[in-house]
Design a protein around this motif. Sequence first.
Motif, short mmCIF file in Angstrom:
data_model
loop_
_atom_site.label_atom_id
_atom_site.label_comp_id
_atom_site.label_asym_id
_atom_site.label_seq_id
_atom_site.Cartn_x
_atom_site.Cartn_y
_atom_site.Cartn_z
N VAL A 270 -23.40 41.93 -69.24
CA VAL A 270 -23.19 42.77 -68.06
C VAL A 270 -24.52 42.96 -67.38
CG1 VAL A 270 -22.45 45.04 -67.27
CG2 VAL A 270 -21.33 43.98 -69.24
N VAL A 271 -24.59 42.68 -66.09
CA VAL A 271 -25.86 42.85 -65.38
C VAL A 271 -26.12 44.32 -65.08
CG1 VAL A 271 -27.13 42.31 -63.30
CG2 VAL A 271 -25.73 40.57 -64.40
N GLY A 272 -25.17 45.01 -64.54
CA GLY A 272 -25.38 46.43 -64.24
C GLY A 272 -24.85 46.82 -62.89
N GLY A 273 -25.11 48.04 -62.52
CA GLY A 273 -24.64 48.56 -61.25
C GLY A 273 -23.73 49.76 -61.44
N LEU A 274 -23.24 49.98 -62.68
CA LEU A 274 -22.34 51.10 -62.92
C LEU A 274 -23.13 52.35 -63.28
CD1 LEU A 274 -19.60 49.33 -65.06
CD2 LEU A 274 -19.36 50.17 -62.73
N PRO A 275 -22.72 53.51 -62.74
CA PRO A 275 -23.39 54.76 -63.12
C PRO A 275 -22.88 55.27 -64.46
CG PRO A 275 -21.64 55.21 -61.55
CD PRO A 275 -21.68 53.71 -61.72
N ASP A 276 -23.63 56.16 -65.08
CA ASP A 276 -23.17 56.79 -66.32
C ASP A 276 -22.09 57.82 -66.03
OD1 ASP A 276 -24.93 55.30 -67.80
OD2 ASP A 276 -26.51 56.81 -67.74
N VAL A 277 -22.25 58.55 -64.93
CA VAL A 277 -21.36 59.66 -64.59
C VAL A 277 -20.98 59.56 -63.11
CG1 VAL A 277 -21.10 62.16 -64.48
CG2 VAL A 277 -22.45 61.13 -66.31
N VAL A 278 -19.68 59.84 -62.83
CA VAL A 278 -19.21 59.89 -61.44
C VAL A 278 -18.44 61.18 -61.24
CG1 VAL A 278 -17.70 58.84 -59.72
CG2 VAL A 278 -19.06 57.38 -61.22
N THR A 279 -18.78 61.93 -60.19
CA THR A 279 -17.98 63.09 -59.79
C THR A 279 -17.40 62.80 -58.41
OG1 THR A 279 -19.95 64.16 -58.88
CG2 THR A 279 -19.32 64.74 -61.13
N ILE A 280 -16.11 63.11 -58.23
CA ILE A 280 -15.44 62.77 -56.97
C ILE A 280 -14.35 63.80 -56.68
CG2 ILE A 280 -13.80 61.23 -58.15
CD1 ILE A 280 -13.86 59.48 -55.60
N MET A 281 -14.16 64.11 -55.39
CA MET A 281 -13.13 65.05 -54.97
C MET A 281 -11.77 64.36 -55.00
SD MET A 281 -12.76 67.09 -51.34
CE MET A 281 -14.44 67.67 -51.41
N GLU A 282 -10.73 65.12 -55.41
CA GLU A 282 -9.40 64.55 -55.48
C GLU A 282 -8.95 64.05 -54.11
OE1 GLU A 282 -6.46 67.36 -56.65
OE2 GLU A 282 -7.08 68.88 -55.21
N LYS A 283 -8.06 63.08 -54.14
CA LYS A 283 -7.49 62.41 -52.97
C LYS A 283 -8.45 61.43 -52.31
CE LYS A 283 -4.22 66.13 -51.92
NZ LYS A 283 -3.67 67.05 -50.88
N LYS A 284 -9.70 61.34 -52.84
CA LYS A 284 -10.62 60.32 -52.34
C LYS A 284 -10.37 59.00 -53.08
CE LYS A 284 -13.04 63.12 -49.67
NZ LYS A 284 -13.14 62.95 -48.19
N THR A 285 -11.04 57.94 -52.62
CA THR A 285 -10.94 56.64 -53.27
C THR A 285 -12.22 56.38 -54.06
OG1 THR A 285 -9.47 55.71 -51.59
CG2 THR A 285 -10.72 54.14 -52.92
N LEU A 286 -12.04 56.02 -55.32
CA LEU A 286 -13.17 55.74 -56.21
C LEU A 286 -13.25 54.24 -56.46
CD1 LEU A 286 -15.41 56.53 -58.23
CD2 LEU A 286 -13.60 56.77 -59.96
N SER A 287 -14.46 53.69 -56.29
CA SER A 287 -14.67 52.27 -56.56
C SER A 287 -15.82 52.12 -57.56
CB SER A 287 -14.99 51.51 -55.27
OG SER A 287 -15.18 50.13 -55.54
N LEU A 288 -15.51 51.58 -58.72
CA LEU A 288 -16.51 51.27 -59.75
C LEU A 288 -16.78 49.78 -59.69
CD1 LEU A 288 -15.02 53.39 -62.67
CD2 LEU A 288 -16.86 54.05 -61.11
N THR A 289 -18.02 49.41 -59.35
CA THR A 289 -18.35 48.00 -59.16
C THR A 289 -19.54 47.62 -60.01
OG1 THR A 289 -17.53 48.09 -56.87
CG2 THR A 289 -18.92 46.22 -57.46
N CYS A 290 -19.47 46.42 -60.58
CA CYS A 290 -20.54 45.95 -61.44
C CYS A 290 -20.72 44.45 -61.24
CB CYS A 290 -20.21 46.23 -62.91
SG CYS A 290 -21.49 45.71 -64.07
N THR A 291 -21.97 44.00 -61.30
CA THR A 291 -22.27 42.56 -61.22
C THR A 291 -22.35 42.01 -62.63
OG1 THR A 291 -23.53 42.95 -59.21
CG2 THR A 291 -23.83 40.83 -60.32
N VAL A 292 -21.65 40.92 -62.89
CA VAL A 292 -21.64 40.29 -64.21
C VAL A 292 -22.02 38.83 -64.06
CG1 VAL A 292 -19.88 41.86 -65.07
CG2 VAL A 292 -19.19 39.67 -64.10
#
Length: 425
Positions: A270-292
């Motif tokens: 895994v190259v990286g790009g992902l955070p350890d922790v994500v906080t987000i308000m409900e009804k929003k769109t969350l995108s977790l992206t990583c380069t491999v």
Amino acid sequence: MISDTQPNKMGHDVATGIIEFIMDHFTEENEGTYTCQITDGGGKAQSSLVLIGNAFKAALAEADFQRREYIRVKEGPHFSEFLSLQIGDDCSVTLVCKVANLKKESVFHWFREDTEIIPDVKPDLGSGVCKLPIKEFSMKTAGIYKATISDDRGKDMSQINISGKVFDDAINKLSQLAGASAAELVINCTATGIQLQCHMKYYTLEMNITWYNGDKIVIGGTPTMATMEVVEPVEKDKGKYSIVITDPENSHKRTLDLSGDGLRHTLRRVVGGLPDVVTIMEKKTLSLTCTVCGDPKPQVSWLKNGSEVEPDDQYVVSLDQGKFASLTIKGVSMEDSGRYTMIVQNKYGGESVDIVVSVYRHGEKIPEAKPTLTPKTIIPPKLPIEIPQPKTQPAPSAAPSTPSPAAPKAALGRGVKSPTPSRRK
């Protein structure tokens, strides 16, 4: 003959036998031949000095220089030691000089190519030693450097040209120190391939460094590390890779074998790009992206609290160009909070990383989510890796017919089983 029209002085030291004739003002009018005659009761002798042409010009230039030096040193602030370039054992590059005959009002300035340099640390005029560190020494920092010291009594200047032999000598010294400090080669995975890194005290492109092996390579580095990137590595890129750092006295070689597990380790990471922790308000769109990266192209899967994420209209899983893995959650709700795990693997093994997602309601204070993560996990090789088949409805049975020819081999892709690799003899 000696002229009597100017204030000259003549002296004779009986103890040493030295006869002196001193001219207070030696100018262009003094070109000619000078003769000294000695007579006593027993006879006469003479000696002549020809100061014509180049010999006179050299004597005149030396006289002018000595006169200026006398005035410079005796009357005003001046350089007692002119600018020199010093290379420290830690590969630091510094301009150093000394000034003397100062007073409180004396002012010191640094220049490069007639543009003033404002150093981070002011010159220490109290000690008389002035230093200017040259950060990231290379051809970009080469040029003519100048220092001045002045007050109401006068001004003095020192200059050094950091190019040609001065620059080459500095690079040779840096190569010597860096080569002796060079660590063993290590591997780092990038978005486009694998990068071999050699950490050392100092690195610049002008140093005498050569890399061996590899066709699709990109040479680079930082001030403390030389790098060579192998772009899109495949099985044929196996082999030994070396870096050689040379100076006029020695050469330093570091080698890394990518013939076996070394290359396999790079092709599953895994190259990286992902955070350890994500906080987000409900009804929003969350995108977790990583380069491999990986060869063969890695397969990516996602878990939520240890269970596999099933793609649907809300949970969208993608792997673009075989490099960019992402999990998109549309319209997140409080139930989407939890620990998510991304797993990347191919036939050589893989890795997994965790991300804590914390969802909060509109109007609430953003929570301070603290990760309770497990370390990055290395997944050992499994030959072959079973890729899940797509869920499809069973096809209706068909009436017997003439057997069809064998279907061509399907290309690897989503929902296709990875072929069992043949054993290498």
